[in-house]
Write a protein that holds these residues in place. Structure first.
Motif, short mmCIF file in Angstrom:
data_model
loop_
_atom_site.label_atom_id
_atom_site.label_comp_id
_atom_site.label_asym_id
_atom_site.label_seq_id
_atom_site.Cartn_x
_atom_site.Cartn_y
_atom_site.Cartn_z
N HIS A 1 -6.02 7.97 -5.67
CA HIS A 1 -5.71 8.19 -4.25
C HIS A 1 -4.64 9.26 -4.08
N TRP B 1 -8.13 0.67 -3.54
CA TRP B 1 -8.96 1.56 -2.71
C TRP B 1 -10.38 0.99 -2.66
N GLU C 1 -6.42 5.80 10.41
CA GLU C 1 -6.77 6.60 9.21
C GLU C 1 -8.06 6.06 8.60
N THR D 1 -5.82 1.20 8.88
CA THR D 1 -6.03 2.12 7.76
C THR D 1 -7.15 1.56 6.88
N THR D 2 -7.59 2.38 5.92
CA THR D 2 -8.76 2.00 5.13
C THR D 2 -8.54 0.71 4.35
N ASN D 3 -7.38 0.59 3.71
CA ASN D 3 -7.18 -0.56 2.81
C ASN D 3 -5.94 -1.40 3.13
N GLY D 4 -4.84 -0.74 3.48
CA GLY D 4 -3.55 -1.44 3.63
C GLY D 4 -3.57 -2.52 4.69
N LEU E 1 -5.05 12.51 -1.69
CA LEU E 1 -4.06 12.98 -0.71
C LEU E 1 -3.61 14.41 -1.00
N ASP F 1 0.87 -1.18 0.00
CA ASP F 1 0.00 0.00 0.00
C ASP F 1 0.91 1.23 0.00
N ARG G 1 -0.74 4.88 1.90
CA ARG G 1 0.55 5.13 2.46
C ARG G 1 0.92 4.07 3.50
N ALA G 2 0.00 3.10 3.71
CA ALA G 2 0.13 2.25 4.89
C ALA G 2 1.44 1.47 4.97
N GLY H 1 -8.30 8.87 4.35
CA GLY H 1 -7.10 9.71 4.22
C GLY H 1 -6.85 10.57 5.44
N ASN I 1 -1.86 8.45 9.19
CA ASN I 1 -1.11 7.44 8.45
C ASN I 1 0.00 8.08 7.62
O1 3SL Z 1 -5.96 2.90 2.44
C1 3SL Z 1 -5.05 2.85 3.23
O2 3SL Z 1 -4.78 1.85 3.86
C2 3SL Z 1 -4.26 4.10 3.52
O3 3SL Z 1 -2.94 3.90 3.25
C3 3SL Z 1 -4.88 5.30 2.90
S1 3SL Z 1 -4.11 6.80 3.25
O4 3SL Z 1 -3.00 7.00 2.36
O5 3SL Z 1 -3.69 6.86 4.62
O6 3SL Z 1 -5.11 7.83 3.00
#
Ligand code: 3SL
Length: 241
Positions: A207, A148, A70, A102-105, A211, A25, A28-29, A73, A83
């Motif tokens: 994404h 995402w 997070e 975090t949302t996705n990572g 950001l 990810d 940013r994770a 974002g 994050n």
């Molecule tokens: O989606 C995620 O896991 C993050 O990395 C998203 S963010 O870059 O922190 O917004």
């Protein structure tokens, strides 16, 4: 060795477990996780669920933990940090465990946590990931982008392509001999096209644009730095790197 790239955790075959899985990810994770460990964090523990993170981290001494949350974002209210990898300074994280959701990572790491070896990859530690694969020679390797919310992301696929391209070069193999699926060819081609303009690619990514709207320009610049850190976040127990 066969390499498979999946653009999102949802696209991984549910009935199979690889020898080695790399969750990516870039924004940013996983960049944050690599940076936290490079700055001296004791470990990184990942959670898809915020309430579970709070519950588990309660048992940890306050001065030995840092909570990163997070969503969309933005930093989650009440957490120590969001994050941003730039917040992972030694002053903030040294000697502490980073509890992160975090949302996705964090979801992609959870999806592959049954693999024999699991790690977090990003542009900043691409070389460390490649070196590990070359030394261990696993039979099957999955690189799993976080995307995402179930959709493809340019940045994770480009990073998967960077790892794949480096493996091809080191192993001196034609792409067909390494590729377990078509996504490998696609990712290598994407990376090859953009490798000298990764920051520009981030500006095209949905994404990346999100950001930028959140004034995270410096994060984007940081996240595209190739081979910056010789750190490999590798799973020691489920969910802990
Ligand atoms: O989606 C995620 O896991 C993050 O990395 C998203 S963010 O870059 O922190 O917004």
């Amino acid at each position: 060795m066969k390499l498979f790239i999946y653009h999102t955790p949802e696209l991984t075959p549910s009935s199979e477990v690889p020898d080695c899985a790399i969750a990516i990810d870039v924004l940013r994770a996983t960049t944050t996780m690599v940076t936290a460990l490079a700055a001296g964090a004791e470990a990184v523990q990942v959670f898809s669920d915020l309430d579970k993170l709070i519950h588990v981290s309660e048992a940890w001494p306050t001065e030995k933990r840092i909570r990163a949350g997070e969503r969309g974002g933005a930093k989650v209210a009440g957490f120590d940090m969001g994050n941003s990898p730039l917040d992972c300074t030694p002053e903030q994280v040294q000697g502490r465990r980073l509890f992160i959701s975090t949302t996705n990572g964090t979801r992609s790491l959870e999806r592959v946590q049954k693999a024999a070896s699991v790690m977090a990859g990003a542009f900043v530690n691409r070389r460390a990931v490649v070196n590990y694969i070359l030394s261990e020679q696993p039979e099957t390797v999955w690189i799993v982008g976080s995307g995402w919310e179930g959709s493809y992301s340019l940045e994770d696929t480009a990073c998967a392509g960077a790892i794949a391209q480096s493996l091809l070069k080191e192993l001196q193999l034609p792409v067909d001999q390494l590729a377990g699926n078509d996504e490998v060819v696609g990712a290598v081609t994407l990376f090859d096209q953009w490798k000298d303009r990764l920051l520009e690619l981030m500006h095209h990514a949905s994404h990346g644009k999100r950001l930028l709207r959140l004034d995270c320009d410096e994060d984007l610049k940081y996240c595209v730095q190739m081979d910056l850190l010789d750190v490999l976040p590798i799973q020691r127990e489920p969910g802990v790197l």
